[in-house]
Design an enzyme around this catalytic site. Structure first.
Site, PDB file in Angstrom:
ATOM      1  N   THR A   1       0.829  -1.203   0.000  1.00 47.85           N
ATOM      2  CA  THR A   1       0.000   0.000   0.000  1.00 47.85           C
ATOM      3  C   THR A   1       0.865   1.256   0.000  1.00 47.85           C
ATOM      4  O   THR A   1       0.619   2.208  -0.757  1.00 47.85           O
ATOM      5  CB  THR A   1      -0.937   0.006   1.222  1.00 47.85           C
ATOM      6  OG1 THR A   1      -1.897  -1.041   1.078  1.00 47.85           O
ATOM      7  CG2 THR A   1      -1.657   1.338   1.360  1.00 47.85           C
TER       8      THR A   1
ATOM      9  N   GLN B   1       0.412  -8.858  -6.291  1.00 46.36           N
ATOM     10  CA  GLN B   1      -0.116 -10.219  -6.391  1.00 46.36           C
ATOM     11  C   GLN B   1       0.623 -11.053  -7.438  1.00 46.36           C
ATOM     12  O   GLN B   1       0.605 -12.281  -7.384  1.00 46.36           O
ATOM     13  CB  GLN B   1      -1.606 -10.168  -6.740  1.00 46.36           C
ATOM     14  CG  GLN B   1      -2.385 -11.399  -6.328  1.00 46.36           C
ATOM     15  CD  GLN B   1      -2.408 -11.631  -4.833  1.00 46.36           C
ATOM     16  OE1 GLN B   1      -1.967 -12.674  -4.332  1.00 46.36           O
ATOM     17  NE2 GLN B   1      -2.908 -10.658  -4.083  1.00 46.36           N
TER      18      GLN B   1
ATOM     19  N   CYS C   1      -8.153  -6.407   2.498  1.00 49.37           N
ATOM     20  CA  CYS C   1      -8.327  -5.046   3.022  1.00 49.37           C
ATOM     21  C   CYS C   1      -9.784  -4.661   3.125  1.00 49.37           C
ATOM     22  O   CYS C   1     -10.138  -3.723   3.831  1.00 49.37           O
ATOM     23  CB  CYS C   1      -7.593  -4.038   2.133  1.00 49.37           C
ATOM     24  SG  CYS C   1      -5.820  -4.349   2.029  1.00 49.37           S
TER      25      CYS C   1
END
Length: 379
Positions: free
Chosen positions: A70, A176, A324
Site C-alpha cells: 500500500t 499479487q 483489506c
C-alpha cells in the site's frame, strides 16, 4: 483447517524466519548509526537490496524499501503527482486495489483529474480504451499486473509501450503477481512497480517500489535521509532481510511452484465438477490470462457471507475478495466493474492456493463445499 487465502497473506517460510532472527537480537543496530552495530545492519540492508534487484532485473539504486505494498502504491502515485507540473490527469482502472483507488480519490480532492477505465466481463482492460483516454495533460497511467480478486492478468507490456510512446509515466501494482509471473524490470516498459513481501512467504510490514533511474518522485514521508532521501524512517532490517530471502526462494522455485499451483487449481475444479456439478457454479476471471493460484467461484443460490461462514465452520479459510475489504459485506468492486449478474456477484468466493496445500486438500475442500451447498440450497 485448510488455508485457501494465500492471496491475502502467506505463512513465513522457515528459511525466511531463520534469516531474520539474528536481526532482532544480535545484529539489532540502526543502519544509520556509524558504529559497528549500525554498519552490520547497513550491510544487511545493502545486500538485501542487491539480492532483490538482481532477481527483478533492475539496478539496486532503483529499488526503494517501504513498509507495505500500500505504501509503495501511494509513494508511486503521490510521488509522481508532486512532479507532474502543469499536468493534472491520471488514468487507472475500476478494478485496481484500493491502495490505488483511494489514493486516486485523494488526488482528485487535491485538484487532479482521474479517468477510471472499465473492464470486460473477464476483468481485463482494453489497450484501445487506455489509448483513447490519454490527454495532453496525462502524466500517469496506473494498471495492476494481475488482479488480486479474480486473478486476471492485464496487458501491461502493450500499455507500457503506449505510455512510453506518449511520454506518460506507467505505474504497475505487481503485489499479487510477484513470485508467479515473470518480472524482469530491465525488459518491461514500466517506470514504477510496487511489491510486498508477505505475498511470497516473507514477513508482513515490508514492501518495495521500483523507480526507473530516469524517474524522479518526491518523497511521501519526511524525516531522515534513508533510502536516498526518498523514504524517511528507520529501516525494518529484519523485514528487509526476510524479503530478500523470500525473493531468492521464490525465484529459485518459481517454475516448480507454478506447476503445483496449476495442479491444485485443476484438482479443485475437477472436484467441484464432481461434487457440485459444472452447471451449479461459475468461474470468474479470464480463462487463460490469469494467475495460477487464484480461483474466484460463484455459487448462485448461496450468498457470499453464508458460504464464508459455513466454509469457516467446516475448516476452510477462504475470502470474498481483497483482505483489506473482505470484512465488509459489500459486493466486490472488481466483480461490479466486470458487470456480472447479481446472482454471480452476490455469491462469489475467492480460493487462493499456495505451497501449504496439497491435491488431497482440494478434493476434501470440494467434498465439504458440496455438503454445504446441498444443505444451504435445500433451505
Amino acid at each position: 483447517m485448510i488455508y485457501l487465502d494465500h492471496a491475502a497473506t502467506t505463512p513465513v517460510h522457515p528459511e525466511v524466519l531463520e534469516a531474520m532472527l539474528p536481526y532482532f537480537t544480535l545484529q539489532f543496530g540502526n543502519p544509520s548509526s556509524l558504529h559497528a552495530y549500525g554498519r552490520d545492519a547497513r550491510i544487511a540492508v545493502s545486500r538485501a537490496r542487491d539480492e532483490i534487484a538482481g532477481w527483478l532485473g533492475c539496478s539496486p539504486s532503483e529499488w526503494l524499501f517501504t513498509g507495505s505494498g500500500t505504501e509503495s502504491d501511494n509513494t508511486a502515485l503521490f510521488g509522481a503527482a508532486s512532479r507532474a507540473g502543469e499536468k493534472r490527469h491520471i488514468v487507472t482502472t475500476q478494478v485496481e486495489h484500493h491502495a490505488v483507488l483511494h489514493a486516486c480519490e485523494r488526488l482528485e480532492q487535491l485538484g487532479f483529474e482521474v479517468t477510471y477505465l472499465p473492464v470486460d466481463a473477464t476483468g481485463r482492460v482494453s489497450v484501445e480504451e487506455v489509448q483513447a483516454s490519454l490527454r495532453p495533460d496525462t502524466f500517469l497511467i496506473s494498471v495492476m499486473y494481475a488482479n488480486n480478486e479474480v486473478g486476471t492478468v492485464q496487458p501491461i507490456v502493450e500499455i507500457g509501450e503506449l505510455a512510453r510512446s506518449r511520454g506518460v509515466l506507467f505505474h504497475v501494482d505487481a503485489v499479487q503477481a510477484l513470485g508467479t509471473l515473470p518480472i524482469r524490470l530491465n525488459e518491461l516498459p514500466v517506470d514504477l512497480m510496487s511489491f510486498s513481501a508477505h505475498k511470497i512467504y516473507g514477513p508482513k510490514g515490508v514492501g518495495g517500489l521500483y523507480a526507473h533511474k530516469a524517474v524522479h518522485i518526491a518523497p511521501h514521508l519526511y524525516g531522515g535521509s534513508q533510502e536516498r532521501k526518498r523514504r524517511a524512517g528507520t529501516e525494518n532490517v529484519p523485514g528487509i532481510v526476510g524479503f530478500a530471502k523470500a525473493m531468492r526462494l521464490a525465484g529459485e522455485s518459481r517454475d516448480i511452484r507454478v506447476r503445483l499451483l496449476e495442479e491444485l487449481r485443476e484438482e479443485l475444479i475437477a472436484g467441484l465438477n464432481a461434487e457440485v456439478g459444472s452447471e451449479h457454479y461459475r468461474l470468474n476471471g479470464h480463462p487463460t490470462e490469469r494467475l495460477p493460484q487464484i480461483l474466484n467461484v460463484s455459487f448462485p443460490g448461496a450468498s457470499t457471507d453464508t458460504m464464508l461462514m459455513n466454509l469457516d465452520l467446516n475448516g476452510i479459510a477462504a475470502a470474498s475478495g481483497s483482505a483489506c475489504t473482505s470484512g465488509s459485506l459489500e459486493v466486490s468492486h472488481v466483480l461490479k466493474a466486470m458487470q456480472l449478474p447479481d446472482e454471480v456477484t452476490g455469491s462469489a468466493i475467492r480460493f487462493s492456493m499456495g505451497t501449504t496445500n496439497e491435491p488431497s486438500h482440494m478434493r476434501e475442500v470440494s467434498r465439504r463445499i458440496g455438503t454445504i451447498l446441498r444443505r444451504v440450497r435445500s433451505r
